[in-house]
Design a protein around this motif. Sequence first.
Motif, PDB file in Angstrom:
ATOM      1  N   ALA A   1      61.608  77.002  54.590  1.00 36.78           N
ATOM      2  CA  ALA A   1      62.311  76.675  55.837  1.00 36.78           C
ATOM      3  C   ALA A   1      61.361  76.134  56.904  1.00 36.78           C
ATOM      4  CB  ALA A   1      63.043  77.906  56.362  1.00 36.78           C
ATOM      5  N   TYR A   2      60.055  76.160  56.656  1.00 34.10           N
ATOM      6  CA  TYR A   2      59.066  75.729  57.658  1.00 34.10           C
ATOM      7  C   TYR A   2      58.136  74.689  57.030  1.00 34.10           C
ATOM      8  CZ  TYR A   2      60.867  80.034  59.594  1.00 34.10           C
ATOM      9  OH  TYR A   2      61.707  81.025  60.054  1.00 34.10           O
ATOM     10  N   PRO A   3      58.598  73.434  56.916  1.00 34.75           N
ATOM     11  CA  PRO A   3      57.813  72.382  56.257  1.00 34.75           C
ATOM     12  C   PRO A   3      56.436  72.172  56.869  1.00 34.75           C
ATOM     13  CG  PRO A   3      60.084  71.669  56.590  1.00 34.75           C
ATOM     14  CD  PRO A   3      59.915  72.952  57.347  1.00 34.75           C
ATOM     15  N   ALA A   4      56.325  72.275  58.195  1.00 37.60           N
ATOM     16  CA  ALA A   4      55.024  72.059  58.836  1.00 37.60           C
ATOM     17  C   ALA A   4      54.019  73.117  58.380  1.00 37.60           C
ATOM     18  CB  ALA A   4      55.181  72.092  60.353  1.00 37.60           C
ATOM     19  N   PHE A   5      54.464  74.355  58.303  1.00 37.68           N
ATOM     20  CA  PHE A   5      53.580  75.422  57.822  1.00 37.68           C
ATOM     21  C   PHE A   5      53.231  75.191  56.353  1.00 37.68           C
ATOM     22  CE2 PHE A   5      52.867  79.520  55.777  1.00 37.68           C
ATOM     23  CZ  PHE A   5      51.886  80.069  56.596  1.00 37.68           C
ATOM     24  N   MET A   6      54.202  74.750  55.572  1.00 35.81           N
ATOM     25  CA  MET A   6      53.942  74.464  54.161  1.00 35.81           C
ATOM     26  C   MET A   6      52.890  73.372  54.005  1.00 35.81           C
ATOM     27  SD  MET A   6      57.700  74.540  52.365  1.00 35.81           S
ATOM     28  CE  MET A   6      56.981  74.083  50.790  1.00 35.81           C
ATOM     29  N   GLN A   7      52.949  72.355  54.838  1.00 29.96           N
ATOM     30  CA  GLN A   7      51.985  71.267  54.757  1.00 29.96           C
ATOM     31  C   GLN A   7      50.570  71.777  54.994  1.00 29.96           C
ATOM     32  OE1 GLN A   7      52.243  68.199  53.892  1.00 29.96           O
ATOM     33  NE2 GLN A   7      54.337  67.491  54.212  1.00 29.96           N
ATOM     34  N   ARG A   8      50.411  72.738  55.909  1.00 27.48           N
ATOM     35  CA  ARG A   8      49.077  73.258  56.244  1.00 27.48           C
ATOM     36  C   ARG A   8      48.547  74.213  55.186  1.00 27.48           C
ATOM     37  NH1 ARG A   8      51.664  74.042  61.216  1.00 27.48           N
ATOM     38  NH2 ARG A   8      51.587  76.318  60.937  1.00 27.48           N
ATOM     39  N   HIS A   9      49.438  74.845  54.450  1.00 26.72           N
ATOM     40  CA  HIS A   9      49.013  75.877  53.496  1.00 26.72           C
ATOM     41  C   HIS A   9      49.620  75.625  52.113  1.00 26.72           C
ATOM     42  CE1 HIS A   9      47.399  78.262  56.839  1.00 26.72           C
ATOM     43  NE2 HIS A   9      48.511  77.960  57.479  1.00 26.72           N
ATOM     44  N   VAL A  10      49.695  74.366  51.721  1.00 26.68           N
ATOM     45  CA  VAL A  10      50.405  74.029  50.498  1.00 26.68           C
ATOM     46  C   VAL A  10      49.729  74.628  49.265  1.00 26.68           C
ATOM     47  CG1 VAL A  10      49.213  71.818  50.202  1.00 26.68           C
ATOM     48  CG2 VAL A  10      51.499  72.149  49.231  1.00 26.68           C
ATOM     49  N   GLU A  11      48.377  74.728  49.262  1.00 24.84           N
ATOM     50  CA  GLU A  11      47.703  75.296  48.092  1.00 24.84           C
ATOM     51  C   GLU A  11      48.078  76.760  47.912  1.00 24.84           C
ATOM     52  OE1 GLU A  11      46.128  73.733  50.506  1.00 24.84           O
ATOM     53  OE2 GLU A  11      44.943  72.067  49.681  1.00 24.84           O
ATOM     54  N   GLY A  12      48.087  77.504  49.020  1.00 28.52           N
ATOM     55  CA  GLY A  12      48.451  78.913  48.943  1.00 28.52           C
ATOM     56  C   GLY A  12      49.900  79.113  48.526  1.00 28.52           C
ATOM     57  N   ILE A  13      50.779  78.251  49.023  1.00 32.77           N
ATOM     58  CA  ILE A  13      52.196  78.363  48.672  1.00 32.77           C
ATOM     59  C   ILE A  13      52.408  78.005  47.198  1.00 32.77           C
ATOM     60  CG2 ILE A  13      54.468  77.328  49.099  1.00 32.77           C
ATOM     61  CD1 ILE A  13      53.650  77.171  52.058  1.00 32.77           C
ATOM     62  N   ALA A  14      51.673  76.997  46.718  1.00 29.43           N
ATOM     63  CA  ALA A  14      51.753  76.655  45.296  1.00 29.43           C
ATOM     64  C   ALA A  14      51.232  77.811  44.439  1.00 29.43           C
ATOM     65  CB  ALA A  14      50.956  75.387  45.020  1.00 29.43           C
ATOM     66  N   ALA A  15      50.177  78.489  44.921  1.00 27.82           N
ATOM     67  CA  ALA A  15      49.644  79.642  44.191  1.00 27.82           C
ATOM     68  C   ALA A  15      50.672  80.762  44.137  1.00 27.82           C
ATOM     69  CB  ALA A  15      48.354  80.127  44.851  1.00 27.82           C
ATOM     70  N   LEU A  16      51.416  80.947  45.223  1.00 26.11           N
ATOM     71  CA  LEU A  16      52.467  81.962  45.248  1.00 26.11           C
ATOM     72  C   LEU A  16      53.547  81.634  44.219  1.00 26.11           C
ATOM     73  CD1 LEU A  16      53.900  84.411  46.538  1.00 26.11           C
ATOM     74  CD2 LEU A  16      54.866  82.827  48.238  1.00 26.11           C
TER      75      LEU A  16
END
Length: 253
Positions: A97-112
């Motif tokens: 729901a927060y694309p801007a945050f995803m853009q900044r932490h995409v590696e961590g989100i992909a790891a999740l």
Amino acid sequence: MSHSSMRAPTVRRQRAAGPWGWLDLAAGLALVALLAEWVHWAFAAPGGLRFTAGGVYVAIATVLLWTWPSARLGLGWANRVTLLRAVLIAIFAGLVAYPAFMQRHVEGIAALALLALSLDGVDGWVARRTGTATAFGARFDMELDAFFIAVLCVAVVALEKVGSWVLLLGLARYLFVGAGMYWPWLHRELRGSVFRKAVCVWQVATLLLCLLPQVDAILAHALALLAALLLFVSFARDVVWLWRRRPHAIRIG
């Protein structure tokens, strides 16, 4: 995953184990809250994550209890592993729901997302080792897989890697189920298929790759198109197989 979610393995029925299912689900909600707070503290995530992730988990738990009342009797260790996956997927879905945050932490989100994927199959292994395989557990795992794919599609769109057409990958399984309301022969049990399983794995792997910053929009589109083509072929093979074995009393149109 995908339309393979329609084929439930032959397993025994779940036995009543007491009212522990409610406690398991409550523990899952508490874990979602703790993880959301940790992500908020460690990565300055939006405060709304508490509500988006919590809302997704509550929706999963509600569907679980409404659709399969046996979940109220107790989950067992195998289903608790699946529930842990549901917790991770709820956090992932909440972050979408927060694309801007995803853009900044995409590696961590992909790891999740990769961690959630790595737990897929562990629940089945636990069920086989403990002799606690149930029809409920198999369906819970399959439905969660389908939801995870849908969320991954939304994430790829939110990151502007692929156009909104990729959502069809996540909706395909649900469209297949919906079609079965008009053509019941689509609800017949499917045969086992290595190809179907391979396509499902490829689909998830493709969506995970598309999340990575090293994969640009052009490559992401090419990968997603290939995944869509393979998924179409997989669906077509199963639909043809089911059509040939439909009851003669059922007509189309």
